[in-house]
Design a protein around this motif. Structure first.
Motif, PDB file in Angstrom:
ATOM      1  N   TRP A   1       0.486  -1.130   0.031  1.00 22.71           N
ATOM      2  CA  TRP A   1       0.150  -0.240  -0.046  1.00 22.71           C
ATOM      3  C   TRP A   1       0.855   0.916   0.118  1.00 22.71           C
ATOM      4  O   TRP A   1       0.797   2.320  -0.460  1.00 22.71           O
ATOM      5  CB  TRP A   1      -0.889   0.466   0.956  1.00 22.71           C
ATOM      6  CG  TRP A   1      -0.358   0.166   2.651  1.00 22.71           C
ATOM      7  CD1 TRP A   1      -0.218  -1.048   3.568  1.00 22.71           C
ATOM      8  CD2 TRP A   1      -0.520   1.531   3.245  1.00 22.71           C
ATOM      9  NE1 TRP A   1       0.473   0.020   4.452  1.00 22.71           N
ATOM     10  CE2 TRP A   1       0.494   1.009   4.397  1.00 22.71           C
ATOM     11  CE3 TRP A   1       0.057   2.829   3.001  1.00 22.71           C
ATOM     12  CZ2 TRP A   1       1.251   2.006   5.606  1.00 22.71           C
ATOM     13  CZ3 TRP A   1       0.778   3.827   4.052  1.00 22.71           C
ATOM     14  CH2 TRP A   1       0.355   3.424   5.236  1.00 22.71           C
TER      15      TRP A   1
ATOM     16  N   ARG B   1       0.232  -0.345  -4.510  1.00 27.27           N
ATOM     17  CA  ARG B   1      -0.339  -1.218  -5.057  1.00 27.27           C
ATOM     18  C   ARG B   1      -1.382  -1.532  -4.637  1.00 27.27           C
ATOM     19  O   ARG B   1      -1.599  -3.301  -4.638  1.00 27.27           O
ATOM     20  CB  ARG B   1       0.641  -2.322  -5.058  1.00 27.27           C
ATOM     21  CG  ARG B   1       2.139  -2.288  -6.219  1.00 27.27           C
ATOM     22  CD  ARG B   1       3.004  -2.905  -6.256  1.00 27.27           C
ATOM     23  NE  ARG B   1       2.818  -4.613  -4.893  1.00 27.27           N
ATOM     24  CZ  ARG B   1       3.592  -4.871  -4.457  1.00 27.27           C
ATOM     25  NH1 ARG B   1       4.972  -4.978  -5.208  1.00 27.27           N
ATOM     26  NH2 ARG B   1       2.986  -5.992  -4.393  1.00 27.27           N
ATOM     27  N   GLY B   2      -1.917  -0.826  -3.866  1.00 33.11           N
ATOM     28  CA  GLY B   2      -3.394  -1.331  -3.375  1.00 33.11           C
ATOM     29  C   GLY B   2      -2.966  -2.131  -2.196  1.00 33.11           C
ATOM     30  O   GLY B   2      -2.165  -1.968  -0.947  1.00 33.11           O
TER      31      GLY B   2
ATOM     32  N   GLN C   1      -4.647  -2.280   2.522  1.00 29.51           N
ATOM     33  CA  GLN C   1      -4.678  -2.067   3.433  1.00 29.51           C
ATOM     34  C   GLN C   1      -3.696  -1.692   4.265  1.00 29.51           C
ATOM     35  O   GLN C   1      -2.486  -2.449   4.272  1.00 29.51           O
ATOM     36  CB  GLN C   1      -5.430  -2.453   4.629  1.00 29.51           C
ATOM     37  CG  GLN C   1      -7.387  -2.619   3.681  1.00 29.51           C
ATOM     38  CD  GLN C   1      -8.125  -2.879   4.777  1.00 29.51           C
ATOM     39  OE1 GLN C   1      -7.746  -4.036   5.314  1.00 29.51           O
ATOM     40  NE2 GLN C   1      -9.456  -2.875   4.349  1.00 29.51           N
TER      41      GLN C   1
END
Length: 65
Positions: A31, A35-36, A38
């Protein structure tokens, strides 16, 4: 996910010097690289301190809070 200024509670907790050596060796979370995913819920240093505590102590009476 890191709390750099953490007070030592147990004899097995990392010192500031040890943390300075170990921190660069940990991977950067996805994150933080865009790259996304949580953010982590736990501090990396706290997790490593917990592992060191269990490896060294199991549980000793003198090391209990």
């Amino acid at each position: 996910a890191d709390n750099a200024l953490r007070e030592r509670r147990y004899p097995t907790d990392m010192t500031e010097a040890e943390w300075a050596v170990v921190r660069p060796l940990l991977p950067v979370p996805g994150w933080m690289r865009g790259r996304g995913g949580q953010p982590e819920a736990y501090c990396h240093r706290a997790m490593l301190d917990a592992i060191a505590y269990l490896v060294d102590n199991g549980i000793k009476w003198r090391a209990m809070p």
